[in-house]
Structures are given as structure tokens and as C-alpha cells.
Design a protein around this motif. Structure first.
Motif, PDB file in Angstrom:
ATOM      1  N   GLY A  14       0.862  -1.196  -0.117  1.00 26.83           N
ATOM      2  CA  GLY A  14      -0.125   0.018   0.086  1.00 26.83           C
ATOM      3  C   GLY A  14       1.006   1.146  -0.045  1.00 26.83           C
ATOM      4  N   THR A  15       1.916   1.113   0.032  1.00 30.51           N
ATOM      5  CA  THR A  15       2.977   2.443  -0.017  1.00 30.51           C
ATOM      6  C   THR A  15       3.835   2.517  -1.541  1.00 30.51           C
ATOM      7  OG1 THR A  15       5.168   1.675   0.584  1.00 30.51           O
ATOM      8  CG2 THR A  15       3.453   1.906   2.234  1.00 30.51           C
ATOM      9  N   ARG A  16       4.596   3.507  -1.467  1.00 31.23           N
ATOM     10  CA  ARG A  16       5.416   3.900  -2.632  1.00 31.23           C
ATOM     11  C   ARG A  16       6.309   2.871  -2.666  1.00 31.23           C
ATOM     12  NH1 ARG A  16       2.967   8.442  -2.152  1.00 31.23           N
ATOM     13  NH2 ARG A  16       2.080   9.723  -3.887  1.00 31.23           N
ATOM     14  N   GLY A  17       6.767   2.164  -1.830  1.00 29.25           N
ATOM     15  CA  GLY A  17       7.817   1.252  -1.651  1.00 29.25           C
ATOM     16  C   GLY A  17       9.053   1.690  -1.114  1.00 29.25           C
ATOM     17  N   VAL A  18      10.149   1.151  -1.453  1.00 32.99           N
ATOM     18  CA  VAL A  18      11.584   1.473  -0.865  1.00 32.99           C
ATOM     19  C   VAL A  18      12.475   1.634  -2.063  1.00 32.99           C
ATOM     20  CG1 VAL A  18      11.247   0.243   1.114  1.00 32.99           C
ATOM     21  CG2 VAL A  18      11.954  -1.131  -0.455  1.00 32.99           C
ATOM     22  N   PRO A  19      13.569   2.098  -1.960  1.00 35.79           N
ATOM     23  CA  PRO A  19      14.088   3.027  -1.017  1.00 35.79           C
ATOM     24  C   PRO A  19      12.884   4.117  -0.541  1.00 35.79           C
ATOM     25  CG  PRO A  19      15.746   2.885  -2.446  1.00 35.79           C
ATOM     26  CD  PRO A  19      14.627   2.528  -3.078  1.00 35.79           C
ATOM     27  N   GLU A  31      12.657   1.100   7.394  1.00 34.54           N
ATOM     28  CA  GLU A  31      13.297   0.801   8.623  1.00 34.54           C
ATOM     29  C   GLU A  31      12.704  -0.392   9.293  1.00 34.54           C
ATOM     30  OE1 GLU A  31      15.737   2.472   9.643  1.00 34.54           O
ATOM     31  OE2 GLU A  31      15.870   4.364   8.378  1.00 34.54           O
ATOM     32  N   VAL A  32      11.649  -0.988   9.142  1.00 33.07           N
ATOM     33  CA  VAL A  32      10.919  -2.078   9.825  1.00 33.07           C
ATOM     34  C   VAL A  32      11.498  -3.274   8.892  1.00 33.07           C
ATOM     35  CG1 VAL A  32       8.903  -3.411  10.608  1.00 33.07           C
ATOM     36  CG2 VAL A  32       9.126  -0.838  11.291  1.00 33.07           C
ATOM     37  N   GLY A  33      11.310  -3.094   7.623  1.00 35.32           N
ATOM     38  CA  GLY A  33      11.377  -4.131   6.657  1.00 35.32           C
ATOM     39  C   GLY A  33      12.926  -4.756   6.664  1.00 35.32           C
ATOM     40  N   TRP A  34      13.743  -3.789   6.693  1.00 39.06           N
ATOM     41  CA  TRP A  34      15.020  -4.434   6.748  1.00 39.06           C
ATOM     42  C   TRP A  34      15.464  -4.941   8.004  1.00 39.06           C
ATOM     43  CZ3 TRP A  34      19.135  -3.595   9.620  1.00 39.06           C
ATOM     44  CH2 TRP A  34      19.454  -2.339  10.372  1.00 39.06           C
ATOM     45  N   ARG A  35      14.936  -4.364   9.183  1.00 38.93           N
ATOM     46  CA  ARG A  35      15.058  -5.277  10.452  1.00 38.93           C
ATOM     47  C   ARG A  35      14.646  -6.685  10.565  1.00 38.93           C
ATOM     48  NH1 ARG A  35      15.567   0.309  11.198  1.00 38.93           N
ATOM     49  NH2 ARG A  35      17.243   1.090  12.860  1.00 38.93           N
ATOM     50  N   LEU A  36      13.335  -6.666   9.855  1.00 37.59           N
ATOM     51  CA  LEU A  36      12.725  -7.894   9.955  1.00 37.59           C
ATOM     52  C   LEU A  36      13.418  -8.923   8.947  1.00 37.59           C
ATOM     53  CD1 LEU A  36       8.909  -7.093   9.947  1.00 37.59           C
ATOM     54  CD2 LEU A  36      10.442  -7.541  11.759  1.00 37.59           C
ATOM     55  N   VAL A  43      10.723 -10.739   4.004  1.00 39.55           N
ATOM     56  CA  VAL A  43       9.634  -9.618   4.051  1.00 39.55           C
ATOM     57  C   VAL A  43       9.757  -9.176   2.174  1.00 39.55           C
ATOM     58  CG1 VAL A  43       9.883  -7.103   4.305  1.00 39.55           C
ATOM     59  CG2 VAL A  43      10.549  -8.913   6.010  1.00 39.55           C
ATOM     60  N   VAL A  44       8.419  -8.998   1.770  1.00 41.23           N
ATOM     61  CA  VAL A  44       8.140  -8.692   0.417  1.00 41.23           C
ATOM     62  C   VAL A  44       7.465  -7.112   0.496  1.00 41.23           C
ATOM     63  CG1 VAL A  44       6.731  -9.268  -1.600  1.00 41.23           C
ATOM     64  CG2 VAL A  44       7.713 -11.074   0.010  1.00 41.23           C
ATOM     65  N   VAL A  45       8.203  -6.207  -0.019  1.00 41.88           N
ATOM     66  CA  VAL A  45       7.602  -4.879  -0.313  1.00 41.88           C
ATOM     67  C   VAL A  45       6.999  -4.730  -1.596  1.00 41.88           C
ATOM     68  CG1 VAL A  45       8.304  -2.516  -0.164  1.00 41.88           C
ATOM     69  CG2 VAL A  45       9.256  -4.188   1.422  1.00 41.88           C
ATOM     70  N   TYR A  46       5.821  -4.253  -1.519  1.00 39.75           N
ATOM     71  CA  TYR A  46       5.335  -3.519  -3.117  1.00 39.75           C
ATOM     72  C   TYR A  46       5.600  -2.370  -3.128  1.00 39.75           C
ATOM     73  CZ  TYR A  46       2.699  -8.400  -3.157  1.00 39.75           C
ATOM     74  OH  TYR A  46       2.602  -9.682  -3.382  1.00 39.75           O
ATOM     75  N   CYS A  47       6.156  -2.191  -4.462  1.00 40.29           N
ATOM     76  CA  CYS A  47       6.669  -0.914  -4.918  1.00 40.29           C
ATOM     77  C   CYS A  47       5.851  -0.104  -5.997  1.00 40.29           C
ATOM     78  CB  CYS A  47       8.156  -0.748  -5.109  1.00 40.29           C
ATOM     79  SG  CYS A  47       9.047  -1.627  -4.098  1.00 40.29           S
ATOM     80  N   THR A  59      15.790  -6.657  -4.886  1.00 38.59           N
ATOM     81  CA  THR A  59      15.897  -6.651  -3.396  1.00 38.59           C
ATOM     82  C   THR A  59      16.375  -5.313  -3.102  1.00 38.59           C
ATOM     83  OG1 THR A  59      18.376  -7.547  -3.691  1.00 38.59           O
ATOM     84  CG2 THR A  59      16.583  -9.200  -3.359  1.00 38.59           C
ATOM     85  N   PHE A  60      16.255  -5.072  -1.901  1.00 36.21           N
ATOM     86  CA  PHE A  60      17.022  -3.934  -1.243  1.00 36.21           C
ATOM     87  C   PHE A  60      16.877  -4.108   0.020  1.00 36.21           C
ATOM     88  CE2 PHE A  60      16.074   0.374   0.915  1.00 36.21           C
ATOM     89  CZ  PHE A  60      17.442   1.019   0.317  1.00 36.21           C
ATOM     90  N   ARG A  61      18.108  -3.913   0.769  1.00 36.48           N
ATOM     91  CA  ARG A  61      18.544  -4.241   2.167  1.00 36.48           C
ATOM     92  C   ARG A  61      17.962  -5.605   2.745  1.00 36.48           C
ATOM     93  NH1 ARG A  61      17.949   1.433   5.294  1.00 36.48           N
ATOM     94  NH2 ARG A  61      19.643   0.200   6.763  1.00 36.48           N
ATOM     95  N   GLY A  62      17.686  -6.503   1.855  1.00 37.63           N
ATOM     96  CA  GLY A  62      17.505  -7.837   2.384  1.00 37.63           C
ATOM     97  C   GLY A  62      15.998  -8.042   2.078  1.00 37.63           C
ATOM     98  N   MET A  63      15.258  -7.067   1.664  1.00 41.51           N
ATOM     99  CA  MET A  63      13.838  -7.423   1.461  1.00 41.51           C
ATOM    100  C   MET A  63      13.544  -7.605  -0.208  1.00 41.51           C
ATOM    101  SD  MET A  63      12.428  -3.897   3.406  1.00 41.51           S
ATOM    102  CE  MET A  63      13.807  -2.647   2.875  1.00 41.51           C
TER     103      MET A  63
END
Length: 404
Positions: A14-19, A31-36, A43-47, A59-63
Motif C-alpha cells: 500500500g505504499t510507494r515502496g523502498v528506498p 526501517e522496519v522491513g530491513w530489520r525484519l 519480507v516482501v515490499v510492494y513498490c 531486492t533492497f536491504r534484504g527485502m
């Protein structure tokens, strides 16, 4: 880790994603995603991607990153992107999902139908933003109630947001504020902008009415301040408001536009004499937390969210005249400003990203174990203007997540 040490798969939707280059949700996701991910979770981030140019990292910082497009229209950009993201999620199920922004709540029934436990980070009081017309405000009010009905749990990042959901919907939330970054006290890049540490006031904000950039610039113009005002920010859908902001400026005001170099941005925060913060509806704001992390004295718009964060380390304004008084008082009392900066740095220690990640991890564990159940509440807000304490107590007894 989750399930007594098992690796969890977690979707952040639901966000613009990372970075993170835009706002609070994106900062939280990174900040939460890379720590998890660093703790062993998948951790899957939708960008969100609005064009076909450039390489898209996997991938980005392990996500892991999943890129999906969006319609280029303000009222549909978020919903269209989240719809495409959810379509992918339904085919690639995870142990838990976090949906950011209550505006995305129409997709929650689909996520639940796929038996994916889901929490919604509800954001601030979006329906109060002036950029939305009557239809937009009505939609956001509906979306809030839909989030309450269909989420397994709700997340609020400020006590004021938690209070609103309790009073309007008898809904308990998990209170998880953002973290404050540790901002290095470097200044080598400031010289490129002809700036000296402690030699300017700073504003960092999207140009939206609720962020009161116009009030800040107007108030500064009315003041007898000698230190220049540096304004960082812009807005893709706010040409009229941008012209209004620029119209209030005099030759002491410099507009830098968007600054995407994080090192330069950090140096701007750390080198500012004061940071002026006009945000009024978005809950705990990462820009304000970054100023605290930089040890910069803050002059903030007077709302409960900002008072909750700043406490004794800042002063407050509610109109242009208040900005003028605050800026003049700050320049007249450097010792007071230095003390407020010290207090700001101390206050930042209360906002720790590791602790925030701990809270998200615990929530995802409980979601995966199905320890959280969907609230049994009506769809629409009560709109009585009075707290529904009895209903809130009943909801808490049903086993829902409560604010600490």
C-alpha cells in the motif's frame, strides 16, 4: 523469530515502496522491513512504479521487491497500485500482511478471503486534508470504518490517532510510533549551498495545505529574522498552493525543491538553527522525528500529534503571527535554542526503530498464529462526537490488540 523461531513471510502493501523517498509510510516500511529481513524473515515490499524507465531492483536491504504500476491520477493512484499489488499477493500468499493507509481498506476482504492474516496501519485523519473534495472526504470516512471491520488488527502511530479510532469506532489499536533516526552532525555539503551550521531556519514538507508551509513562509516574512529560511519540498498535484507559498516569500527565503540526497538532507536538519514543522493531520511525522534526532530546536504547529512528540524541546504556533514571534524569540535567545536542541536529542531516544521493529515482529507472529480475530463492529462510524467507552471495553474483551 515468528512461530517460536520459525521464519515468517511478511507482505508490506500500500505504499510507494523502498528506498523511502516520500513520506512516513515509506520510511516505516524501509526501517522496519530491513530489520525484519535481517532477523531472518522473508519480507516482501510492494513498490509503486509510474514509468518504464530505469532498472527495477529485485531486492533492497534484504527485502524482496515486487513492482506494480498505478494510474496517474491523484484520486486513483494509491488504490490502483494497491489493487495490482493485492492481485499478486493473492497468488503468492504470505504468513501475514501489513496494509498501510486505511484508504486501501476495500481490498481487505479479498486478503482475508485468501486466509492471509492482515493488520492495517490506519495513518492520520486523511479526510481532513483540504485537497480532497466532498466525495474524497466521504470515501476516507467510509474507508476508516471498513478498515475497522475487516482488519485483524489496527496500527496507530500516535496517541491522538488511537484516541480517534477508540472514540469514533470503539476500536482498539496497537500504538506503534515511528523511530527517530540518529543524524550525524556533519556539515561539509552545506557549503555547496552557501550555508553555515546554525545560520538558517529550515522547513521540510510536501506543499499541502495541512502542512502549513504558506503560514510558515508568511510568518517568517513578517518577522525581523536575519537568518535565512530554507524550504525543502514540493508537491506534484498542488500548483496553486505552490504559487501561494512562493508568493509569500521575500529575498530571505530560498526554495530548494525536493532533496533526495539523504546525506545532504541530514546535514540540513543538523545544521539548522531551528526547524519549523507545520504538519497538522498525519500523526507522528518522520520529518519531525528527524529534526529531534539531529538535536535541532523545533517550532511546531500546535496540534496534539506534535505536542506528543516534541514535548518540552520545542515551541508552538497556530498562525503566521505566531511564526514571526517564535522565529524572532529564537534568534534573540541562542542559549535557549541550544538547550532546546539538547532536549530534542534526548527526546529522540524515546523513538527507537529497533523497538518499533520488535513491535511489528510480535504483531506478525500473532497474526500468523491467528491469535488476533476480526472485530465484530458495524461498518459506519458512530458520528456522535462522544467516546463509546462501553463498546471499546467490549471490543478489548474480544481479544483485540490494545494500545500500550
Amino acid at each position: 523469530m515468528g512461530n517460536g523461531g520459525d521464519r515468517l513471510s511478511i507482505a508490506l502493501v500500500g505504499t510507494r515502496g523502498v528506498p523511502a523517498r516520500y513520506g512516513g509510510f515509506e520510511t516505516c516500511v524501509e526501517e522496519v522491513g530491513w530489520r525484519l529481513a535481517d532477523r531472518g524473515h522473508d519480507v516482501v515490499v510492494y513498490c509503486r512504479t509510474l514509468d518504464d524507465s530505469g532498472d527495477r531492483a529485485d531486492t533492497f536491504r534484504g527485502m524482496r521487491l515486487v513492482h506494480r504500476g498505478a494510474m496517474r491520477k491523484r484520486s486513483l493512484e494509491t488504490l490502483s497500485h494497491t489493487g495490482l499489488s493485492v492481485a499478486h499477493l493473492l497468488r503468492h500468499r504470505t504468513d501475514a500482511a501489513i496494509v498501510f493507509n486505511a484508504a486501501n481498506s476495500p481490498y481487505l476482504p479479498l486478503i482475508r478471503a485468501a486466509r492471509i492474516p492482515v493488520a492495517t496501519h490506519v495513518d492520520g485523519l486523511e479526510w481532513r486534508r483540504a485537497k480532497w473534495g466532498r466525495g474524497g472526504r466521504s470515501y476516507y470516512r467510509f474507508a476508516e470504518s471498513w478498515a475497522v471491520r475487516w482488519s485483524d488488527a489496527l496500527i496507530a502511530d500516535a496517541q491522538g490517532i488511537a484516541d480517534y479510532y477508540r472514540d469514533e469506532f470503539a476500536a482498539d489499536t496497537q500504538l506503534i510510533a515511528y523511530g527517530a533516526p540518529r543524524v550525524d552532525q556533519e556539515s561539509d555539503l552545506l557549503a555547496e549551498l552557501d550555508l553555515q551550521p546554525g545560520g538558517y531556519h529550515l522547513v521540510v514538507a510536501r506543499f499541502e495545505a495541512e502542512n502549513h508551509v504558506d503560514v510558515i513562509v508568511d510568518g517568517y516574512r513578517r518577522s525581523r529574522a536575519t537568518k535565512p529560511l530554507i524550504v525543502v519540498g514540493s508537491a506534484p498535484y498542488a500548483d496553486d498552493y505552490t504559487r501561494r507559498v512562493h508568493g509569500f516569500a521575500d529575498d530571505r527565503v530560498t526554495f530548494l525543491g525536493g532533496v533526495w540526497d539523504q546525506r545532504l538532507l541530514d546535514q540540513l536538519y543538523a545544521g539548522a538553527y531551528t526547524y519549523l514543522h507545520g504538519h497538522s493531520v498525519g500523526g507522528t511525522n518522520p520529518s519531525l522525528l528527524r529534526a529531534l534526532g539531529a538535536g535541532t530546536a523545533t517550532i511546531a504547529y500546535d496540534v496534539s500529534f506534535n505536542r506528543e512528540v516534541v514535548r518540552g524541546s520545542g515551541t508552538f504556533f497556530s498562525d503566521a503571527a505566531g511564526v514571526a514571534r517564535a522565529v524572532e524569540a529564537a534568534e534573540a535567545a541562542p542559549d535557549v535554542v541550544a538547550e532546546r536542541g539538547r532536549l530534542a536529542h534526548e527526546r529522540a531516544a524515546d523513538y527507537d526503530w529497533d523497538a518499533v521493529a520488535d513491535a511489528y515482529e510480535r504483531m506478525c507472529e500473532r497474526l500468523a498464529l491467528r491469535e488476533l480475530s476480526r472485530p465484530k463492529r458495524p461498518v459506519f462510524a458512530q458520528r456522535t462526537g462522544r467516546p463509546a467507552r462501553a463498546n471499546a471495553a467490549a471490543a478489548a474483551n474480544a481479544g483485540e490488540v490494545t494500545a500500550p
